[in-house]
Scaffold this motif. Structure first.
Motif, short mmCIF file in Angstrom:
data_model
loop_
_atom_site.label_atom_id
_atom_site.label_comp_id
_atom_site.label_asym_id
_atom_site.label_seq_id
_atom_site.Cartn_x
_atom_site.Cartn_y
_atom_site.Cartn_z
N CYS A 6 0.85 9.25 -5.80
CA CYS A 6 1.02 10.65 -5.42
C CYS A 6 2.19 11.30 -6.16
O CYS A 6 2.15 12.49 -6.48
N HIS A 12 0.81 4.02 -2.86
CA HIS A 12 0.50 5.41 -2.47
C HIS A 12 1.57 6.36 -2.98
O HIS A 12 1.28 7.41 -3.56
N ALA A 33 -5.85 9.29 -2.03
CA ALA A 33 -5.18 8.06 -2.49
C ALA A 33 -5.21 7.00 -1.39
O ALA A 33 -5.45 5.83 -1.63
N GLU A 34 -5.01 7.44 -0.16
CA GLU A 34 -5.03 6.51 0.99
C GLU A 34 -6.40 5.85 1.10
O GLU A 34 -6.52 4.62 1.23
N LYS A 50 0.84 -1.21 0.00
CA LYS A 50 0.00 0.00 0.00
C LYS A 50 0.87 1.26 0.00
O LYS A 50 0.62 2.19 -0.75
N SER A 51 1.93 1.23 0.78
CA SER A 51 2.80 2.42 0.83
C SER A 51 3.48 2.65 -0.51
O SER A 51 3.63 3.79 -0.96
#
Ligand code: RIB
Ligand code: CA
Length: 336
Positions: A312, A308, A322-323, A304-305
């Motif tokens: 971004c 993200h 986005a989160e 996920k990071s």
């Protein structure tokens, strides 16, 4: 904070192209040059694709150097079945009429790295250019500040044989030479290759939902990414039963800047060059061979990071939005 100087060595290639978009969008990275190597596509096609991405990014000031046209010893086998005849998913984009540098990539690497020791390498293709650099100018090679390589596989299955990943399968002798240099050269005793292998990159899947969100957030870039990945989707469904496409290379770029995205361990890694398992990376986890660790092998990734960061940075998505979207669309496994 000063940006870190980087040479991106690549074989664009669909995921290489996404990696270049990311590298050229991150303020923490200063791409001083792009070197191209034979891999997904022949080196001249790869150079044209690199130029196209630079043109899209408004960075045609960055020089592109053409590297090795074939592996050290093995016959050259491309991956155009996966990346398309044009190397960009047969998306039909025409590369700009921009010349590459007259100097070959290995000579450029030798001249540049011999006098500068603050430049790192992010290698996204076969390691042929760096094996040739080792032959030509060991000191220049040893001056590479950090070496991050997308390639290999610790415990995940291969993508070119049951055990071998394409970059190291395409030129196993080059990969073996580079890994052995980090295990044996005194000048490299305090350095290791960061191996960004299939164990972590396979978890980076560009799904239809994420692609849909990209087009919502940034129609121009979303469309470009959709067009160059379409071909890749079909390959992934047929080959791996995946809906979407694994984008390996961008993770190597993201990890270069944000090491906390991944975790792993130090070990001695060798690359098999003979027999049916050639190209396989053998990680001596229990130090049976009693060799010094030459690699930092990545085994876990925060999917996920990474997504993200990519959304971004490249698509200019709003971080909060986005989160929320990623929590909504990523699979439970990816969010684990
Ligand atoms: O095995 C995946 C790797 O091989 C990626 O770098 C892809 O672009 C190809 O070069
Ligand atoms: Ca690549």
């Amino acid at each position: 904070m000063n940006a870190k100087k980087v040479i991106v060595d690549c074989d664009p290639g669909i995921d290489d192209s996404l990696a270049l978009m990311l590298a050229l969008s991150m303020p923490e990275i200063e791409v001083v040059a792009i070197t191209v190597v034979c891999g997904n596509v022949p080196v001249d096609k790869g150079a044209k694709n690199a130029k196209l991405i630079l043109d899209w990014m408004g960075r045609t000031d960055i020089p592109v150097y053409i590297g090795e046209e074939k592996p050290l010893h093995r016959p050259y086998i491309d991956a155009m079945d996966t990346h398309g005849q044009d190397g960009l998913g047969e998306s039909g984009y025409l590369p700009p009429e921009i010349q590459c540098e007259p100097l070959d990539a290995v000579s450029f690497l030798s001249e540049t790295l011999r006098t500068q020791s603050d430049i790192s390498v992010i290698a996204l293709g076969p390691l042929t250019n760096f094996a040739r650099l080792l032959e030509k100018d060991v000191q220049a090679f040893c001056n590479i500040q950090e070496f991050v390589s997308m390639g290999g596989s610790y415990r995940s299955h291969g993508n070119c044989s049951p055990v071998a990943e394409y970059n190291y399968w395409c030129d196993p002798d080059a990969a073996a030479a580079v890994y052995e240099a980090y295990a044996s050269l005194p000048q490299l005793k305090d350095k290791k290759i960061h191996m960004v292998g299939l164990d972590v990159t396979r978890k980076i899947v560009l799904t239809p939902n994420i692609l849909e969100y990209m087009q919502c957030v940034h129609p121009v870039w979303g469309e470009r990414i959709k067009r160059i990945t379409r071909f890749y989707y079909d390959f992934h469904w047929k080959q791996e039963g995946v809906i979407g496409c694994v984008i390996n290379d961008p993770l190597a770029v993201a990890y270069f800047v944000h090491r906390s995205l991944c975790s792993g361990f130090d070990t001695y890694t060798a690359v098999e060059t003979q027999g049916i398992s050639y190209g396989q990376t053998l990680c001596d986890t229990y130090n049976i061979w009693n060799r010094i660790p030459n690699s930092h092998v990545l085994t876990q990734v925060d999917v996920k990071s990474f997504m993200h960061l990519f959304l971004c940075t490249v698509l200019k998505a709003d971080p909060h939005q986005a989160e929320q979207v990623l929590c909504q669309i990523l699979t439970k496994e990816a969010l684990a």
